[in-house]
Motif scaffolding. Structure first.
Motif, PDB file in Angstrom:
ATOM      1  N   ASN A  48       0.808  -1.230   0.000  1.00  0.00           N
ATOM      2  CA  ASN A  48       0.000   0.000   0.000  1.00  0.00           C
ATOM      3  C   ASN A  48       0.838   1.276   0.000  1.00  0.00           C
ATOM      4  O   ASN A  48       0.357   2.337   0.391  1.00  0.00           O
ATOM      5  CB  ASN A  48      -0.971   0.018   1.179  1.00  0.00           C
ATOM      6  CG  ASN A  48      -1.960  -1.105   1.117  1.00  0.00           C
ATOM      7  OD1 ASN A  48      -2.311  -1.563   0.040  1.00  0.00           O
ATOM      8  ND2 ASN A  48      -2.398  -1.574   2.266  1.00  0.00           N
ATOM      9  N   GLN A  49       2.088   1.190  -0.448  1.00  0.00           N
ATOM     10  CA  GLN A  49       2.963   2.358  -0.473  1.00  0.00           C
ATOM     11  C   GLN A  49       3.583   2.523  -1.839  1.00  0.00           C
ATOM     12  O   GLN A  49       4.205   1.583  -2.316  1.00  0.00           O
ATOM     13  CB  GLN A  49       4.053   2.215   0.588  1.00  0.00           C
ATOM     14  CG  GLN A  49       3.511   2.203   1.988  1.00  0.00           C
ATOM     15  CD  GLN A  49       4.621   2.147   3.017  1.00  0.00           C
ATOM     16  OE1 GLN A  49       5.773   2.410   2.724  1.00  0.00           O
ATOM     17  NE2 GLN A  49       4.266   1.797   4.229  1.00  0.00           N
ATOM     18  N   SER A  65      -5.653  10.209  12.925  1.00  0.00           N
ATOM     19  CA  SER A  65      -4.248   9.907  13.149  1.00  0.00           C
ATOM     20  C   SER A  65      -3.673   9.544  11.792  1.00  0.00           C
ATOM     21  O   SER A  65      -4.128   8.590  11.148  1.00  0.00           O
ATOM     22  CB  SER A  65      -4.116   8.737  14.124  1.00  0.00           C
ATOM     23  OG  SER A  65      -2.753   8.418  14.293  1.00  0.00           O
ATOM     24  N   ILE A  66      -2.706  10.303  11.330  1.00  0.00           N
ATOM     25  CA  ILE A  66      -2.109  10.091  10.011  1.00  0.00           C
ATOM     26  C   ILE A  66      -1.066   8.972  10.142  1.00  0.00           C
ATOM     27  O   ILE A  66      -0.085   9.125  10.866  1.00  0.00           O
ATOM     28  CB  ILE A  66      -1.451  11.387   9.486  1.00  0.00           C
ATOM     29  CG1 ILE A  66      -2.411  12.579   9.554  1.00  0.00           C
ATOM     30  CG2 ILE A  66      -0.872  11.179   8.096  1.00  0.00           C
ATOM     31  CD1 ILE A  66      -3.591  12.521   8.640  1.00  0.00           C
ATOM     32  N   PRO A  67      -1.270   7.822   9.450  1.00  0.00           N
ATOM     33  CA  PRO A  67      -0.380   6.673   9.644  1.00  0.00           C
ATOM     34  C   PRO A  67       1.007   6.827   9.019  1.00  0.00           C
ATOM     35  O   PRO A  67       1.992   6.322   9.559  1.00  0.00           O
ATOM     36  CB  PRO A  67      -1.137   5.521   8.988  1.00  0.00           C
ATOM     37  CG  PRO A  67      -1.995   6.173   7.958  1.00  0.00           C
ATOM     38  CD  PRO A  67      -2.355   7.526   8.520  1.00  0.00           C
ATOM     39  N   ARG A  68       1.056   7.494   7.869  1.00  0.00           N
ATOM     40  CA  ARG A  68       2.329   7.694   7.158  1.00  0.00           C
ATOM     41  C   ARG A  68       2.317   9.116   6.609  1.00  0.00           C
ATOM     42  O   ARG A  68       1.281   9.764   6.574  1.00  0.00           O
ATOM     43  CB  ARG A  68       2.435   6.693   5.991  1.00  0.00           C
ATOM     44  CG  ARG A  68       2.346   5.243   6.437  1.00  0.00           C
ATOM     45  CD  ARG A  68       2.582   4.254   5.285  1.00  0.00           C
ATOM     46  NE  ARG A  68       1.782   4.409   4.096  1.00  0.00           N
ATOM     47  CZ  ARG A  68       0.596   3.840   3.897  1.00  0.00           C
ATOM     48  NH1 ARG A  68       0.036   3.098   4.823  1.00  0.00           N
ATOM     49  NH2 ARG A  68      -0.049   4.008   2.759  1.00  0.00           N
ATOM     50  N   ASP A  69       3.471   9.589   6.162  1.00  0.00           N
ATOM     51  CA  ASP A  69       3.508  10.926   5.569  1.00  0.00           C
ATOM     52  C   ASP A  69       2.432  11.032   4.495  1.00  0.00           C
ATOM     53  O   ASP A  69       2.284  10.120   3.663  1.00  0.00           O
ATOM     54  CB  ASP A  69       4.871  11.196   4.928  1.00  0.00           C
ATOM     55  CG  ASP A  69       5.984  11.360   5.945  1.00  0.00           C
ATOM     56  OD1 ASP A  69       5.692  11.449   7.160  1.00  0.00           O
ATOM     57  OD2 ASP A  69       7.146  11.404   5.527  1.00  0.00           O
ATOM     58  N   GLU A  70       1.686  12.135   4.531  1.00  0.00           N
ATOM     59  CA  GLU A  70       0.605  12.328   3.558  1.00  0.00           C
ATOM     60  C   GLU A  70       0.654  13.743   2.997  1.00  0.00           C
ATOM     61  O   GLU A  70       0.532  14.726   3.730  1.00  0.00           O
ATOM     62  CB  GLU A  70      -0.755  12.064   4.197  1.00  0.00           C
ATOM     63  CG  GLU A  70      -1.887  12.144   3.194  1.00  0.00           C
ATOM     64  CD  GLU A  70      -3.213  11.652   3.749  1.00  0.00           C
ATOM     65  OE1 GLU A  70      -4.174  11.576   2.965  1.00  0.00           O
ATOM     66  OE2 GLU A  70      -3.309  11.348   4.950  1.00  0.00           O
ATOM     67  N   GLY A 101       3.820  11.489   9.148  1.00  0.00           N
ATOM     68  CA  GLY A 101       3.304  10.277   9.777  1.00  0.00           C
ATOM     69  C   GLY A 101       3.276  10.459  11.288  1.00  0.00           C
ATOM     70  O   GLY A 101       4.195  11.024  11.867  1.00  0.00           O
ATOM     71  N   GLY A 102       2.185  10.019  11.922  1.00  0.00           N
ATOM     72  CA  GLY A 102       2.038  10.152  13.366  1.00  0.00           C
ATOM     73  C   GLY A 102       1.307  11.409  13.797  1.00  0.00           C
ATOM     74  O   GLY A 102       1.020  11.589  14.979  1.00  0.00           O
ATOM     75  N   THR A 104      -1.517  13.630  14.867  1.00  0.00           N
ATOM     76  CA  THR A 104      -2.812  13.297  15.452  1.00  0.00           C
ATOM     77  C   THR A 104      -3.554  14.560  15.831  1.00  0.00           C
ATOM     78  O   THR A 104      -2.947  15.605  16.116  1.00  0.00           O
ATOM     79  CB  THR A 104      -2.666  12.411  16.712  1.00  0.00           C
ATOM     80  OG1 THR A 104      -1.863  13.106  17.669  1.00  0.00           O
ATOM     81  CG2 THR A 104      -2.039  11.077  16.385  1.00  0.00           C
ATOM     82  N   LEU A 119      -0.202   9.214  -0.022  1.00  0.00           N
ATOM     83  CA  LEU A 119       0.185   8.661   1.270  1.00  0.00           C
ATOM     84  C   LEU A 119       1.417   7.784   1.016  1.00  0.00           C
ATOM     85  O   LEU A 119       1.352   6.858   0.205  1.00  0.00           O
ATOM     86  CB  LEU A 119      -0.981   7.849   1.815  1.00  0.00           C
ATOM     87  CG  LEU A 119      -0.925   7.293   3.209  1.00  0.00           C
ATOM     88  CD1 LEU A 119      -0.815   8.398   4.246  1.00  0.00           C
ATOM     89  CD2 LEU A 119      -2.190   6.459   3.478  1.00  0.00           C
TER      90      LEU A 119
END
Length: 120
Positions: A48-49, A65-70, A101-102, A104, A119
Motif C-alpha cells: 500500500n505504499q 491519526s495520520i499513519p504515514r507521511d501524507e 506520519g504520526g 494526530t 500517502l
C-alpha cells in the motif's frame, strides 16, 4: 477523456471535478455530524505504499491519526485541522499540506472538501 488507472503512469483527467467516485462510507471516530467520504484510488503500490487518489468528504468533525507521511492538495471546500499539540491548519481550495506520519488531532470539514492526496 477518461481515467487510466491501469496505465504505466496511472492518471485521472479533470481530478478537480471527476465524479466517478466510490463510496468509502462514514468517517470513523466521529465527534460531530456525519462526515461521509468517497473517492477514487489512482494508484496503490506494494504494501500500500505509495497510495494516491482523490478524496471527497462532507461536513462534520472527527478524530484522526495520520499513519504515514501524507501530501494533500485541497482543490475544493474548507476544513480546519487541529493537532493534539494545539496547532491549527486551515485549508481551502489551493492549499497544500504535508502531514507527517504520526500527526494526530481532529478535522472539522466546514464545506465539502476535495483532496488530491499521496500517502507514502
Amino acid at each position: 477523456m477518461a481515467e487510466s488507472v491501469h496505465s504505466s503512469a496511472p492518471h485521472i483527467y479533470n481530478a478537480t471535478t471527476y465524479d466517478d467516485l466510490v463510496d468509502w462510507g462514514n468517517q470513523p471516530d466521529s465527534l460531530e455530524g456525519q462526515s461521509h467520504s468517497s473517492g477514487r484510488l489512482v494508484h496503490k503500490g506494494p504494501n500500500n505504499q505509495p497510495e494516491s487518489g482523490i478524496w471527497v468528504c462532507t461536513p462534520g468533525r472527527w478524530r484522526l491519526s495520520i499513519p504515514r507521511d501524507e501530501f494533500c492538495h485541497f482543490v475544493a471546500g474548507k476544513a480546519v485541522y487541529r493537532s493534539d499539540d494545539g496547532e491549527v491548519v486551515e485549508v481551502e481550495a489551493g492549499t497544500v499540506v504535508m502531514f507527517p506520519g504520526g500527526w494526530t488531532g481532529e478535522c472539522t470539514v466546514i464545506e465539502t472538501m476535495r483532496n488530491i492526496y499521496m500517502l507514502v
